[in-house]
Scaffold this motif. Sequence first.
Motif, PDB file in Angstrom:
ATOM      1  N   GLU A   2      12.601  20.478  10.784  1.00  0.00           N
ATOM      2  CA  GLU A   2      12.855  19.616   9.635  1.00  0.00           C
ATOM      3  C   GLU A   2      13.901  18.536   9.930  1.00  0.00           C
ATOM      4  O   GLU A   2      13.959  17.524   9.254  1.00  0.00           O
ATOM      5  CB  GLU A   2      13.384  20.504   8.509  1.00  0.00           C
ATOM      6  N   HIS A   3      14.751  18.817  10.904  1.00  0.00           N
ATOM      7  CA  HIS A   3      15.848  17.888  11.207  1.00  0.00           C
ATOM      8  C   HIS A   3      15.814  17.548  12.679  1.00  0.00           C
ATOM      9  O   HIS A   3      15.509  18.400  13.509  1.00  0.00           O
ATOM     10  CB  HIS A   3      17.203  18.544  10.902  1.00  0.00           C
ATOM     11  N   ARG A   4      16.166  16.301  12.991  1.00  0.00           N
ATOM     12  CA  ARG A   4      16.278  15.932  14.400  1.00  0.00           C
ATOM     13  C   ARG A   4      17.659  16.359  14.899  1.00  0.00           C
ATOM     14  O   ARG A   4      18.674  16.022  14.299  1.00  0.00           O
ATOM     15  CB  ARG A   4      16.107  14.423  14.551  1.00  0.00           C
ATOM     16  N   ALA A  64      28.011  11.193   6.768  1.00  0.00           N
ATOM     17  CA  ALA A  64      27.712  11.796   5.458  1.00  0.00           C
ATOM     18  C   ALA A  64      26.482  12.710   5.556  1.00  0.00           C
ATOM     19  O   ALA A  64      26.444  13.793   4.965  1.00  0.00           O
ATOM     20  CB  ALA A  64      27.476  10.693   4.418  1.00  0.00           C
ATOM     21  N   LEU A  65      25.482  12.272   6.318  1.00  0.00           N
ATOM     22  CA  LEU A  65      24.285  13.089   6.510  1.00  0.00           C
ATOM     23  C   LEU A  65      24.625  14.402   7.212  1.00  0.00           C
ATOM     24  O   LEU A  65      24.186  15.483   6.810  1.00  0.00           O
ATOM     25  CB  LEU A  65      23.255  12.311   7.340  1.00  0.00           C
ATOM     26  N   THR A 106      16.121  30.363  11.592  1.00  0.00           N
ATOM     27  CA  THR A 106      16.413  30.151  13.007  1.00  0.00           C
ATOM     28  C   THR A 106      16.190  28.668  13.303  1.00  0.00           C
ATOM     29  O   THR A 106      15.914  27.877  12.393  1.00  0.00           O
ATOM     30  CB  THR A 106      15.502  31.029  13.890  1.00  0.00           C
ATOM     31  N   PHE A 107      16.282  28.295  14.571  1.00  0.00           N
ATOM     32  CA  PHE A 107      16.150  26.880  14.931  1.00  0.00           C
ATOM     33  C   PHE A 107      14.759  26.527  15.424  1.00  0.00           C
ATOM     34  O   PHE A 107      14.210  25.502  15.076  1.00  0.00           O
ATOM     35  CB  PHE A 107      17.179  26.517  16.023  1.00  0.00           C
ATOM     36  N   PRO A 121      27.386  14.431  18.696  1.00  0.00           N
ATOM     37  CA  PRO A 121      28.482  13.507  18.388  1.00  0.00           C
ATOM     38  C   PRO A 121      27.947  12.124  18.004  1.00  0.00           C
ATOM     39  O   PRO A 121      28.509  11.454  17.132  1.00  0.00           O
ATOM     40  CB  PRO A 121      29.268  13.432  19.703  1.00  0.00           C
ATOM     41  N   GLU A 122      26.826  11.717  18.600  1.00  0.00           N
ATOM     42  CA  GLU A 122      26.247  10.397  18.285  1.00  0.00           C
ATOM     43  C   GLU A 122      25.732  10.374  16.845  1.00  0.00           C
ATOM     44  O   GLU A 122      25.906   9.383  16.121  1.00  0.00           O
ATOM     45  CB  GLU A 122      25.091  10.072  19.248  1.00  0.00           C
ATOM     46  N   GLY A 123      25.085  11.460  16.430  1.00  0.00           N
ATOM     47  CA  GLY A 123      24.596  11.552  15.046  1.00  0.00           C
ATOM     48  C   GLY A 123      25.753  11.470  14.059  1.00  0.00           C
ATOM     49  O   GLY A 123      25.674  10.803  13.019  1.00  0.00           O
TER      50      GLY A 123
END
Length: 243
Positions: A39-41, A56-57, A29-30, A48-50
């Motif tokens: 674990e991830h931002r 690639a990430l 889940t999140f 869209p900014e990421g």
Amino acid sequence: MSKVIPLARGAKVVVMTGAGISAESGIRTFRDGNGLWEEHRVEDVASPEGWERDPALVWRFYSDRRAQALTVQPNPAHRALAALEAHLGDDLYLATQNVDPLHEAAGSKRVVHVHGELMKSRCEDESCTTGPFDDTNLYFGELPRCRCGARVRPHIVWFGEVPFEMHAVKRRVQACDWFVTVGSSGVVYPAAGLVREVTYRQSMGEAVRSVYVGLEAPANADAFNEVVIGKAGEVLPGLFAPV
Ligand code: APR
């Protein structure tokens, strides 16, 4: 006795599922402990900014999730909803915030993915004629390009983007007898706000009911008529009783 929803002939049911329904299948889940957002931002991999900063990430993040989703199986909760569809046909409207394909794998034919689908990608140029396409086994490495030259992006609704089909979902909630949400923390809108349609209809004297099923009370618990605490895979198989 556990919760049972009696379904008279012709009863209209809307079910909105969240990450909790796939947890017992092994999909993270999140927002739970060990959730993906620990674990991830979110802004790195789900905005869209990421995507602009480091495509690639982002591509790797969804490729990894896609690879993992290909190894798991639907659980009794997904199967219970597929069986309900076989019984109710079009009178069941199944919408999900999940991007995994487990409802379909369980046999559900009509599934509305409001946050997109992990097994699909699309050209990021909205004027391109290449629509969302199945990429189940296609891309796990390099960031692919569309034949028009633009980048191919995951068919996922990121934060700041508009979810799919929400008008249709809302219309169905405005006409249903039962609105059931399964395994969603109730913090992401507009999905978390759908239950308020039921509250409004009740204030107008309509006989509609809302039920939440999940491991813990969601943030919008106060809006539901009933909150059933339990695992989706244990509660859903006995939840609906045609009468
Ligand atoms: N059965 C039922 N509920 C469960 C189970 C289970 N086995 N395991 C966990 N849950 C519950 C948790 O208690 C939690 O309330 O599922 C909920 C999952 O909440 P989130 O991780 O916040 O997932 P969700 O609400 O679907 O997230 C909404 O946020 O980041 C975005 O786009 C992403 O669609 C996602 C959206």
